[in-house]
Design an enzyme around this catalytic site. Structure first.
Site, PDB file in Angstrom:
ATOM      1  N   LYS A  58       0.837  -1.216   0.000  1.00 52.78           N
ATOM      2  CA  LYS A  58       0.000   0.000   0.000  1.00 52.78           C
ATOM      3  C   LYS A  58       0.862   1.252   0.000  1.00 52.78           C
ATOM      4  CE  LYS A  58      -2.600  -0.981   3.723  1.00 52.78           C
ATOM      5  NZ  LYS A  58      -3.671  -0.811   4.716  1.00 52.78           N
TER       6      LYS A  58
ATOM      7  N   LYS B  70       2.854   2.082   2.455  1.00 50.02           N
ATOM      8  CA  LYS B  70       2.842   2.624   3.819  1.00 50.02           C
ATOM      9  C   LYS B  70       3.920   1.933   4.655  1.00 50.02           C
ATOM     10  CE  LYS B  70      -1.755   4.246   5.069  1.00 50.02           C
ATOM     11  NZ  LYS B  70      -2.850   4.083   6.051  1.00 50.02           N
TER      12      LYS B  70
HETATM   13  N1  C2G Z   1     -10.291   6.491   9.482  1.00 50.17           N
HETATM   14  C1  C2G Z   1     -11.311   7.344   9.904  1.00 50.17           C
HETATM   15  N2  C2G Z   1     -11.013   8.584  10.329  1.00 50.17           N
HETATM   16  C2  C2G Z   1      -9.711   9.011  10.375  1.00 50.17           C
HETATM   17  C3  C2G Z   1      -8.672   8.152   9.969  1.00 50.17           C
HETATM   18  C4  C2G Z   1      -8.987   6.878   9.528  1.00 50.17           C
HETATM   19  O1  C2G Z   1     -12.500   6.970   9.865  1.00 50.17           O
HETATM   20  N3  C2G Z   1      -9.443  10.282  10.815  1.00 50.17           N
HETATM   21  C5  C2G Z   1     -10.652   5.156   9.006  1.00 50.17           C
HETATM   22  C6  C2G Z   1     -10.254   4.913   7.551  1.00 50.17           C
HETATM   23  O2  C2G Z   1     -11.233   5.441   6.664  1.00 50.17           O
HETATM   24  C7  C2G Z   1     -10.194   3.390   7.502  1.00 50.17           C
HETATM   25  C8  C2G Z   1      -9.775   3.012   8.941  1.00 50.17           C
HETATM   26  O3  C2G Z   1      -9.972   4.179   9.756  1.00 50.17           O
HETATM   27  O4  C2G Z   1     -11.487   2.853   7.220  1.00 50.17           O
HETATM   28  C9  C2G Z   1      -8.329   2.592   9.028  1.00 50.17           C
HETATM   29  O5  C2G Z   1      -7.556   3.635   8.455  1.00 50.17           O
HETATM   30  P1  C2G Z   1      -6.028   3.296   8.071  1.00 50.17           P
HETATM   31  O6  C2G Z   1      -5.359   2.661   9.218  1.00 50.17           O
HETATM   32  O7  C2G Z   1      -5.441   4.506   7.417  1.00 50.17           O
HETATM   33  O8  C2G Z   1      -6.244   2.142   6.982  1.00 50.17           O
HETATM   34  P2  C2G Z   1      -5.927   2.206   5.425  1.00 50.17           P
HETATM   35  O9  C2G Z   1      -4.481   2.436   5.216  1.00 50.17           O
HETATM   36  O10 C2G Z   1      -6.919   3.130   4.838  1.00 50.17           O
HETATM   37  O11 C2G Z   1      -6.166   0.686   4.968  1.00 50.17           O
HETATM   38  O12 C2G Z   1      -8.028  -2.872   2.486  1.00 50.17           O
HETATM   39  C10 C2G Z   1      -8.285  -1.634   3.112  1.00 50.17           C
HETATM   40  C11 C2G Z   1      -7.029  -1.009   3.634  1.00 50.17           C
HETATM   41  O13 C2G Z   1      -6.272  -1.930   4.392  1.00 50.17           O
HETATM   42  C12 C2G Z   1      -7.372   0.221   4.460  1.00 50.17           C
END
Ligand code: C2G
Length: 153
Positions: free
Chosen positions: A45, A47
């Site tokens: 990803k 990251k």
């Molecule tokens: N999230 C949120 N509000 C934020 C930050 C994150 O609602 N201020 C939500 C994101 O939309 C996501 C979840 O928290 O649904 C996890 O966010 P991340 O850890 O950034 O995950 P991500 O890298 O988006 O990975 O297959 C899907 C991916 O693995 C998602």
């Protein structure tokens, strides 16, 4: 078991945005599964997390709202997870809106508004700035001491 909800994410440096999402996800059903991205999948990803997978898994698993934590190892596992765990709802924050609609024939897809004003990236930026500020203050103090030392010679 009632209605099964699943979500996926990195969940690095867990913050209130993550917690509020998990609360709303749990309110959608009765059993909440969280797929935590492995370090290898994070690399796919683009990251790099501060906390390694095992720590992120342990933190999310310790949250009472979460009933099961699984490893998210690749994009394509969602359909097998949905079948294996009899998932009723796949739910994500709306930064993913539309990205998983191809699964809508197998599961209800829900995108929930993100919590504005906080993100793991923002937290990392604040921490790095604090370090930079401290380094600048230290360099300034050293400069003053060395100037003072010269005067005293
Ligand atoms: N999230 C949120 N509000 C934020 C930050 C994150 O609602 N201020 C939500 C994101 O939309 C996501 C979840 O928290 O649904 C996890 O966010 P991340 O850890 O950034 O995950 P991500 O890298 O988006 O990975 O297959 C899907 C991916 O693995 C998602």
């Amino acid at each position: 078991m009632g209605k099964v909800v699943i979500t996926y994410g990195t969940f690095d440096l867990p913050h209130v945005g993550h917690i509020r999402l998990l609360k709303r996800l749990k309110a959608l059903g009765d059993y909440l599964i969280v797929g935590v991205s492995t370090d290898a999948f994070n690399a796919q990803k683009g990251k790099v997390s501060i906390y390694p997978f095992e720590e992120r898994r342990e933190i999310i698993a310790s949250i009472g709202l979460v009933d099961k934590v699984i490893a998210e190892e690749h994009w394509a596992q969602k359909i097998t997870d949905i079948q294996r765990y009899n998932v009723d709802i796949l739910a994500m924050g709306d930064d993913w809106a539309g990205k998983f609609d191809d699964l809508s024939s197998d599961v209800e897809i829900v995108y929930l508004p993100r919590t504005e004003g906080i993100s793991t990236t923002d937290i990392k930026t604040v921490i790095s700035r604090v370090n930079e500020d401290k380094l600048l203050a230290l360099e300034c103090a050293i400069d003053q001491v060395s100037r003072l030392a010269k005067k005293l010679r």
